[in-house]
Design a protein around this motif. Structure first.
Motif, PDB file in Angstrom:
ATOM      1  N   MET A   1      10.112  12.016   0.574  1.00 14.77           N
ATOM      2  CA  MET A   1       8.993  12.817   0.056  1.00 14.77           C
ATOM      3  C   MET A   1       7.867  11.909  -0.431  1.00 14.77           C
ATOM      4  SD  MET A   1       8.906  15.722  -2.895  1.00 14.77           S
ATOM      5  CE  MET A   1       7.367  16.563  -3.270  1.00 14.77           C
ATOM      6  N   ASP A   2       6.658  12.221  -0.009  1.00 15.99           N
ATOM      7  CA  ASP A   2       5.472  11.585  -0.580  1.00 15.99           C
ATOM      8  C   ASP A   2       5.109  12.383  -1.821  1.00 15.99           C
ATOM      9  OD1 ASP A   2       2.863  10.812  -1.260  1.00 15.99           O
ATOM     10  OD2 ASP A   2       2.370  10.314   0.817  1.00 15.99           O
ATOM     11  N   ASN A   3       5.357  11.799  -2.988  1.00 17.51           N
ATOM     12  CA  ASN A   3       5.166  12.489  -4.272  1.00 17.51           C
ATOM     13  C   ASN A   3       3.944  11.948  -5.018  1.00 17.51           C
ATOM     14  OD1 ASN A   3       6.070  14.334  -6.342  1.00 17.51           O
ATOM     15  ND2 ASN A   3       6.857  12.582  -7.490  1.00 17.51           N
TER      16      ASN A   3
ATOM     17  N   TYR B   1     -13.057   7.412  -0.185  1.00 16.12           N
ATOM     18  CA  TYR B   1     -11.656   7.765   0.037  1.00 16.12           C
ATOM     19  C   TYR B   1     -10.840   7.430  -1.200  1.00 16.12           C
ATOM     20  CZ  TYR B   1     -13.128   8.197   4.851  1.00 16.12           C
ATOM     21  OH  TYR B   1     -13.782   8.576   5.985  1.00 16.12           O
ATOM     22  N   SER B   2      -9.600   7.895  -1.142  1.00 13.30           N
ATOM     23  CA  SER B   2      -8.610   7.688  -2.187  1.00 13.30           C
ATOM     24  C   SER B   2      -8.878   8.589  -3.392  1.00 13.30           C
ATOM     25  CB  SER B   2      -8.522   6.225  -2.621  1.00 13.30           C
ATOM     26  OG  SER B   2      -7.230   5.971  -3.157  1.00 13.30           O
ATOM     27  N   TRP B   3      -8.030   8.460  -4.402  1.00 12.69           N
ATOM     28  CA  TRP B   3      -8.103   9.296  -5.603  1.00 12.69           C
ATOM     29  C   TRP B   3      -7.200   8.697  -6.661  1.00 12.69           C
ATOM     30  CZ3 TRP B   3      -3.173  11.829  -5.759  1.00 12.69           C
ATOM     31  CH2 TRP B   3      -2.522  11.936  -4.524  1.00 12.69           C
ATOM     32  N   GLY B   4      -7.234   9.290  -7.856  1.00 11.72           N
ATOM     33  CA  GLY B   4      -6.401   8.780  -8.944  1.00 11.72           C
ATOM     34  C   GLY B   4      -7.130   7.799  -9.839  1.00 11.72           C
TER      35      GLY B   4
ATOM     36  N   LEU C   1      -4.219  -1.749  -4.426  1.00 15.44           N
ATOM     37  CA  LEU C   1      -3.440  -1.063  -3.388  1.00 15.44           C
ATOM     38  C   LEU C   1      -1.979  -1.416  -3.593  1.00 15.44           C
ATOM     39  CD1 LEU C   1      -5.746  -1.826  -0.356  1.00 15.44           C
ATOM     40  CD2 LEU C   1      -5.097   0.479  -1.072  1.00 15.44           C
ATOM     41  N   MET C   2      -1.124  -0.407  -3.702  1.00 16.60           N
ATOM     42  CA  MET C   2       0.310  -0.679  -3.840  1.00 16.60           C
ATOM     43  C   MET C   2       1.077   0.609  -3.579  1.00 16.60           C
ATOM     44  SD  MET C   2       2.242  -2.939  -6.698  1.00 16.60           S
ATOM     45  CE  MET C   2       2.210  -4.444  -5.729  1.00 16.60           C
ATOM     46  N   GLY C   3       2.340   0.478  -3.184  1.00 21.79           N
ATOM     47  CA  GLY C   3       3.186   1.658  -2.985  1.00 21.79           C
ATOM     48  C   GLY C   3       4.594   1.376  -3.463  1.00 21.79           C
TER      49      GLY C   3
ATOM     50  N   SER D   1       0.867  -1.193   0.000  1.00 22.71           N
ATOM     51  CA  SER D   1       0.000   0.000   0.000  1.00 22.71           C
ATOM     52  C   SER D   1       0.895   1.232   0.000  1.00 22.71           C
ATOM     53  CB  SER D   1      -0.909   0.032   1.246  1.00 22.71           C
ATOM     54  OG  SER D   1      -0.127   0.263   2.405  1.00 22.71           O
ATOM     55  N   GLY D   2       0.293   2.368  -0.292  1.00 23.15           N
ATOM     56  CA  GLY D   2       1.044   3.618  -0.217  1.00 23.15           C
ATOM     57  C   GLY D   2       1.458   3.908   1.215  1.00 23.15           C
ATOM     58  N   LEU D   3       0.565   3.602   2.154  1.00 21.34           N
ATOM     59  CA  LEU D   3       0.902   3.831   3.562  1.00 21.34           C
ATOM     60  C   LEU D   3       2.135   3.018   3.963  1.00 21.34           C
ATOM     61  CD1 LEU D   3       0.305   4.996   6.359  1.00 21.34           C
ATOM     62  CD2 LEU D   3      -1.341   3.142   6.714  1.00 21.34           C
TER      63      LEU D   3
ATOM     64  N   GLN E   1       5.616   6.873  -3.561  1.00 18.17           N
ATOM     65  CA  GLN E   1       4.333   7.059  -4.256  1.00 18.17           C
ATOM     66  C   GLN E   1       3.333   6.009  -3.797  1.00 18.17           C
ATOM     67  OE1 GLN E   1       4.035   7.709  -8.617  1.00 18.17           O
ATOM     68  NE2 GLN E   1       6.174   7.122  -8.531  1.00 18.17           N
ATOM     69  N   ALA E   2       2.102   6.442  -3.596  1.00 20.11           N
ATOM     70  CA  ALA E   2       1.019   5.462  -3.473  1.00 20.11           C
ATOM     71  C   ALA E   2       0.620   5.131  -4.906  1.00 20.11           C
ATOM     72  CB  ALA E   2      -0.144   6.049  -2.688  1.00 20.11           C
ATOM     73  N   SER E   3       1.095   3.985  -5.394  1.00 20.62           N
ATOM     74  CA  SER E   3       0.736   3.590  -6.771  1.00 20.62           C
ATOM     75  C   SER E   3      -0.737   3.259  -6.874  1.00 20.62           C
ATOM     76  CB  SER E   3       1.553   2.387  -7.250  1.00 20.62           C
ATOM     77  OG  SER E   3       2.603   2.072  -6.423  1.00 20.62           O
ATOM     78  N   THR E   4      -1.381   3.118  -5.715  1.00 21.37           N
ATOM     79  CA  THR E   4      -2.832   2.974  -5.619  1.00 21.37           C
ATOM     80  C   THR E   4      -3.560   4.047  -6.433  1.00 21.37           C
ATOM     81  OG1 THR E   4      -2.467   2.264  -3.345  1.00 21.37           O
ATOM     82  CG2 THR E   4      -4.703   2.983  -3.889  1.00 21.37           C
ATOM     83  N   LYS E   5      -2.946   5.252  -6.504  1.00 15.09           N
ATOM     84  CA  LYS E   5      -3.643   6.403  -7.103  1.00 15.09           C
ATOM     85  C   LYS E   5      -3.437   6.405  -8.624  1.00 15.09           C
ATOM     86  CE  LYS E   5      -3.908   7.320  -2.666  1.00 15.09           C
ATOM     87  NZ  LYS E   5      -4.932   6.709  -1.852  1.00 15.09           N
TER      88      LYS E   5
ATOM     89  N   GLY F   1       0.661  19.368   0.141  1.00 13.73           N
ATOM     90  CA  GLY F   1       0.263  18.622   1.331  1.00 13.73           C
ATOM     91  C   GLY F   1      -1.115  18.005   1.171  1.00 13.73           C
ATOM     92  N   SER F   2      -1.371  16.997   1.993  1.00  6.56           N
ATOM     93  CA  SER F   2      -2.669  16.313   1.928  1.00  6.56           C
ATOM     94  C   SER F   2      -3.807  17.279   2.263  1.00  6.56           C
ATOM     95  CB  SER F   2      -2.697  15.136   2.913  1.00  6.56           C
ATOM     96  OG  SER F   2      -2.184  13.977   2.304  1.00  6.56           O
ATOM     97  N   ASN F   3      -4.815  17.248   1.464  1.00  8.85           N
ATOM     98  CA  ASN F   3      -6.102  17.926   1.693  1.00  8.85           C
ATOM     99  C   ASN F   3      -6.103  19.450   1.564  1.00  8.85           C
ATOM    100  OD1 ASN F   3      -7.430  15.479   2.166  1.00  8.85           O
ATOM    101  ND2 ASN F   3      -6.717  15.461   4.282  1.00  8.85           N
TER     102      ASN F   3
HETATM  103  C1  LIG Z   1      -0.732  11.550  -0.216  1.00  7.96           C
HETATM  104  C2  LIG Z   1      -1.030  10.122   0.106  1.00  7.96           C
HETATM  105  N1  LIG Z   1      -0.020   9.306   0.383  1.00  7.96           N
HETATM  106  C3  LIG Z   1      -0.225   8.010   0.677  1.00  7.96           C
HETATM  107  C4  LIG Z   1      -1.493   7.488   0.703  1.00  7.96           C
HETATM  108  C5  LIG Z   1      -1.688   6.038   1.078  1.00  7.96           C
HETATM  109  O1  LIG Z   1      -1.961   5.238  -0.002  1.00  7.96           O
HETATM  110  P1  LIG Z   1      -2.721   3.844   0.208  1.00  7.96           P
HETATM  111  O2  LIG Z   1      -4.173   4.164   0.180  1.00  7.96           O
HETATM  112  O3  LIG Z   1      -2.262   3.018  -0.931  1.00  7.96           O
HETATM  113  O4  LIG Z   1      -2.261   3.286   1.520  1.00  7.96           O
HETATM  114  C6  LIG Z   1      -2.581   8.293   0.411  1.00  7.96           C
HETATM  115  C7  LIG Z   1      -3.954   7.735   0.418  1.00  7.96           C
HETATM  116  O5  LIG Z   1      -4.928   8.429   0.280  1.00  7.96           O
HETATM  117  C8  LIG Z   1      -2.351   9.655   0.109  1.00  7.96           C
HETATM  118  O6  LIG Z   1      -3.373  10.489  -0.142  1.00  7.96           O
END
Ligand SMILES: Cc1ncc(COP(=O)(O)O)c(C=O)c1O
Length: 397
Positions: free
Chosen positions: A184-186, A341-344, A219-221, A87-89, A206-210, A159-161
């Motif tokens: 960096m979370d890119n 939730y999520s995006w992409g 779900l992948m990172g 996951s991206g997390l 990267q959250a490749s999930t998006k 940044g997030s949100n």
């Molecule tokens: C900026 C950012 N990084 C990481 C993640 C985590 O990704 P994942 O949903 O694959 O765990 C998210 C999920 O929304 C995100 O918005």
């Protein structure tokens, strides 16, 4: 001559996405790589087994399918090596575990993805790492927060949100002078619109999930490191055994091939909607780094090649007591935008952002923050859907 090398030098980003990571003639000319599912890998004899004298040894250490994705990410990120996570997390948490030890101090941007904050405040703190959040507007001034034991600076831009930009080169210069690794979370930009390692970042996540997966079903990172930091990242990945599955890696690689054209559409539609929202009385502010009105716009313009399709806006509300009710009336008034939730992915999504956990940045006082993921639908239809939702929320002040 190696077919892959011959075609990947000096080409544009979309051409690179089509070819990255895999050469069809490595596998009989099939244009996609095989999906190799594996735990056990056989060795031809005891000596080869004892010396691990072959490329693949066990499923957790990679397969031709996961390698194809890693190679693609190395090319796109300009990295020495990439690990794949489920996951991206996990891509963020495993990276932190690779570089941090008990007694270290970590600087984490206050606009960080919420579940990373949760990891920092729980497990990372329990393991004896001192976590300090910092204001994303700090550039070189981040130096004032450094301690002798500061070992890692985590960035996320936008940044997030709330989409604050960060002066990544200035932060990286300070961190390197003080001996800290910069992560960096890119996920927002993808390496198509920003290549963190070219700007001084050591590990790009990267959250490749998006956008890479692109269809809201995987779900992948990935975490991609420069030469100096690759060994330590690879070692932690092996020690933890948190690896990505071949089927998912296949789907992400498949998604990468079309990511460039999808991103162009996400960017154009999101900008058209952001500009339209800016002109409406129902909207107090639009939080999108590509809008000249946005405070961090100059950094976005200086460093980024483009934008993606996620941004927020502040819904105009005159009474603070009405924030939640008005936001919910707006969200319930949507029908093309899904609430999720999520995006992409391909479908547009909306949610009300919760900024309650922030330590430094304050939630806007002029109204609730609504985040939109603009999908691949027609812009006119999305605008009509949003207009209907504004009408539905009009009864709340
Ligand atoms: C900026 C950012 N990084 C990481 C993640 C985590 O990704 P994942 O949903 O694959 O765990 C998210 C999920 O929304 C995100 O918005």
């Amino acid at each position: 001559m190696n077919v892959k090398d011959d075609h990947s030098i000096g080409v544009g980003p979309n051409t690179q996405l089509i070819r990255a990571g895999y050469s069809p003639f490595d596998y009989h000319g099939f244009i996609n790589p095989p999906t190799v599912r594996a735990s056990t890998v056989l060795f031809p004899d005891a000596h080869t087994m004892e010396t691990h004298g072959q490329k693949y040894t066990y499923g957790t250490r990679g397969t031709p399918t996961t390698d194809a994705l890693c190679e693609a990410m190395n090319e796109l990120e300009g990295a020495a090596g990439t690990i794949i996570l489920p996951s991206g997390l996990a891509a963020v948490t495993v990276t932190f575990l690779a570089y941090l030890s008990a007694g270290d101090h970590a600087l984490i941007v206050d606009s960080v993805y919420g579940n990373v904050r949760h990891f920092c405040d729980t497990m990372l703190t329990r393991f004896g790492v001192e976590v300090e959040y910092y204001d994303p507007s700090l550039g070189a001034a981040i130096e004032t927060l450094f301690k002798p034991n500061t070992k890692l600076v985590h960035t996320e831009a936008p940044g997030s949100n709330t989409f604050e930009m960060q002066d990544i080169p200035a932060i990286a210069a300070v961190a390197h002078r003080r001996g800290a690794v910069v992560t960096m979370d890119n996920t927002w930009a993808t390496p198509i619109n920003f290549r963190p390692l070219d700007f001084g970042v050591d590990v790009s996540i990267q959250a490749s999930t998006k956008y890479p997966a692109g269809h809201a079903d995987i779900l992948m990172g990935t975490a991609s490191a420069n030469a100096k930091h690759w060994d330590q990242l690879q070692q932690a990945h092996g020690e933890l055994g948190i690896c990505g599955a071949a089927d998912d890696a296949y789907q992400v690689l498949r998604g990468l091939r079309t990511m460039g054209v999808r991103l162009e559409r996400h960017q154009a539609s999101a900008l058209a909607i952001a500009e339209w929202l800016e002109s409406r009385n129902d909207v107090a502010r639009v939080l999108h780094p590509a809008l000249p009105s946005f405070p961090g716009h100059h950094i976005w313009k200086r460093d980024f090649k483009g934008a993606s399709g996620v941004f927020s806006f502040v819904l105009a509300v005159s009474r603070e007591q009405s924030f939640r009710a008005k936001a919910q009336a707006f969200l319930n008034g949507l029908s093309l935008f899904g609430l999720g939730y999520s995006w992409g992915g391909f479908q547009s999504l909306a949610l009300q952002v919760d900024l309650g956990e922030r330590r430094i940045l304050r939630a806007p006082g002029d109204g609730p923050v609504i985040r939109l993921q603009i999908g691949l639908e027609d812009v006119a239809d999305l605008k009509s859907d949003l207009a209907r939702a504004f009408d539905a929320a009009r009864g709340w002040f």
